[in-house]
Design a protein around this motif. Structure first.
Motif, PDB file in Angstrom:
ATOM      1  N   ASP A  71       0.838  -1.200   0.000  1.00 62.57           N
ATOM      2  CA  ASP A  71       0.000   0.000   0.000  1.00 62.57           C
ATOM      3  C   ASP A  71       0.874   1.252   0.000  1.00 62.57           C
ATOM      4  N   GLN A  72       1.339   1.640  -1.154  1.00 57.75           N
ATOM      5  CA  GLN A  72       2.111   2.887  -1.252  1.00 57.75           C
ATOM      6  C   GLN A  72       1.124   4.032  -1.512  1.00 57.75           C
ATOM      7  N   ASN A  73       0.344   4.369  -0.501  1.00 58.78           N
ATOM      8  CA  ASN A  73      -0.786   5.268  -0.712  1.00 58.78           C
ATOM      9  C   ASN A  73      -0.415   6.722  -0.947  1.00 58.78           C
ATOM     10  N   HIS A  74       0.666   7.157  -0.399  1.00 57.96           N
ATOM     11  CA  HIS A  74       1.062   8.565  -0.624  1.00 57.96           C
ATOM     12  C   HIS A  74       2.579   8.643  -0.732  1.00 57.96           C
ATOM     13  N   GLY A  75       3.082   8.022  -1.775  1.00 52.52           N
ATOM     14  CA  GLY A  75       4.518   7.928  -1.957  1.00 52.52           C
ATOM     15  C   GLY A  75       5.020   6.570  -1.520  1.00 52.52           C
ATOM     16  N   THR A  76       6.338   6.430  -1.442  1.00 50.91           N
ATOM     17  CA  THR A  76       6.947   5.136  -1.158  1.00 50.91           C
ATOM     18  C   THR A  76       7.036   4.932   0.349  1.00 50.91           C
ATOM     19  N   THR A  77       5.877   4.781   0.973  1.00 50.65           N
ATOM     20  CA  THR A  77       5.790   4.765   2.428  1.00 50.65           C
ATOM     21  C   THR A  77       6.393   3.516   3.055  1.00 50.65           C
ATOM     22  N   TYR A  78       6.502   2.427   2.298  1.00 51.24           N
ATOM     23  CA  TYR A  78       7.036   1.185   2.838  1.00 51.24           C
ATOM     24  C   TYR A  78       8.513   0.982   2.497  1.00 51.24           C
ATOM     25  N   THR A  79       9.156   2.024   2.016  1.00 53.14           N
ATOM     26  CA  THR A  79      10.581   1.954   1.715  1.00 53.14           C
ATOM     27  C   THR A  79      11.325   3.006   2.539  1.00 53.14           C
ATOM     28  N   ALA A  80      12.273   2.563   3.348  1.00 51.83           N
ATOM     29  CA  ALA A  80      13.063   3.499   4.148  1.00 51.83           C
ATOM     30  C   ALA A  80      13.835   4.436   3.226  1.00 51.83           C
ATOM     31  N   GLY A  81      13.691   5.730   3.461  1.00 52.00           N
ATOM     32  CA  GLY A  81      14.348   6.716   2.622  1.00 52.00           C
ATOM     33  C   GLY A  81      13.582   7.063   1.366  1.00 52.00           C
ATOM     34  N   GLY A  82      12.384   6.495   1.207  1.00 54.68           N
ATOM     35  CA  GLY A  82      11.575   6.761   0.018  1.00 54.68           C
ATOM     36  C   GLY A  82      10.950   8.149   0.050  1.00 54.68           C
ATOM     37  N   THR A  83      10.455   8.584  -1.098  1.00 55.00           N
ATOM     38  CA  THR A  83       9.830   9.901  -1.229  1.00 55.00           C
ATOM     39  C   THR A  83       8.372   9.832  -0.795  1.00 55.00           C
ATOM     40  N   LEU A  84       7.970  10.712   0.111  1.00 58.89           N
ATOM     41  CA  LEU A  84       6.588  10.777   0.573  1.00 58.89           C
ATOM     42  C   LEU A  84       5.882  11.965  -0.052  1.00 58.89           C
ATOM     43  N   PHE A  85       4.582  11.805  -0.277  1.00 56.09           N
ATOM     44  CA  PHE A  85       3.746  12.870  -0.823  1.00 56.09           C
ATOM     45  C   PHE A  85       2.542  13.073   0.085  1.00 56.09           C
TER      46      PHE A  85
END
Length: 214
Positions: A103-117
């Motif tokens: 569930d990457q609902n608002h950016g790459t929330t399940y990846t450490a260091g990912g981009t959030l929106f």
């Protein structure tokens, strides 16, 4: 509609015809990733347990796994280890790859260091389809970099009452805004060619098709 590819359809028919009833039932099942993860960390990282992989794929023939180990974001390195071992087990026992989703609902929330929106309700407030499309494209790139091919997004609920839970995951109450933003988001995830997901794209699964009542 995506036109049918006769070669792909023939391959699918051949694979399905070779499956047992247990295989087919198992392919309709999706389980949480914790069911294949070891009870203890290894060098501080979650890893899969061979015995659990044997049970999930060898015995129950499960076709899909979802979510993130330990319930929080993991580094791309951890993701690659988890996904690789899952795919190897799926191919070994069933002969087809597992389909893994998050569930990457608002950016790459399940990846450490990912981009959030911002959440979808905030993205909808911009009325900017290009922004939504670009954000989904970035999320797709970072998700695919972890070896994950599928995201459960966009959320297509029509939120009618602001006191209900998870309203922020929707594009709001207006059907047109929901539809327009969802189209842009799917284009961002899947790219411009509906017949081919490139190395920077992921498959998009729209959810939940629900209009909240009063």
């Amino acid at each position: 509609a995506i036109p049918a590819d006769k070669d792909i359809e023939a391959k699918v028919d051949s694979i399905v015809a070779s499956m047992s009833l247990d295989d087919k039932v198992g392919q309709m099942c999706e389980v949480n990733v914790d069911l294949v993860c070891a009870d203890s960390l290894v060098d501080g990282r979650p890893v899969t347990d061979p015995a659990k992989l044997d049970t999930v794929f060898g015995r129950y023939r499960v076709g899909s796994i979802l979510n993130t180990p330990l319930g929080h974001a993991q580094t791309p390195e951890v993701w690659h280890g988890i996904i690789s071992s899952i795919q190897e087990a799926s191919i070994k026992y069933i002969g087809v790859p597992d389909i893994y989703g998050v569930d990457q609902n608002h950016g790459t929330t399940y990846t450490a260091g990912g981009t959030l929106f911002p959440q979808e309700i905030n993205m909808a407030a911009t009325f900017n389809r290009d922004l939504v499309r670009r954000g989904a494209g970035i999320c797709a790139y970072e998700t695919r970099a972890c070896g994950i091919p599928w995201v459960y997004n966009p959320v297509m609920d029509l939120g009618r009452n602001p006191v209900w839970s998870r309203l922020w995951e929707s594009f709001g109450e207006d059907p047109y805004t929901n539809g327009a933003m969802a189209v842009a988001m799917v284009e961002g995830y899947q790219g411009d060619d509906p017949n081919h997901l490139g190395s920077s794209n992921v498959a998009s699964c729209l959810k939940h098709y629900m209009a909240y009542g009063n």
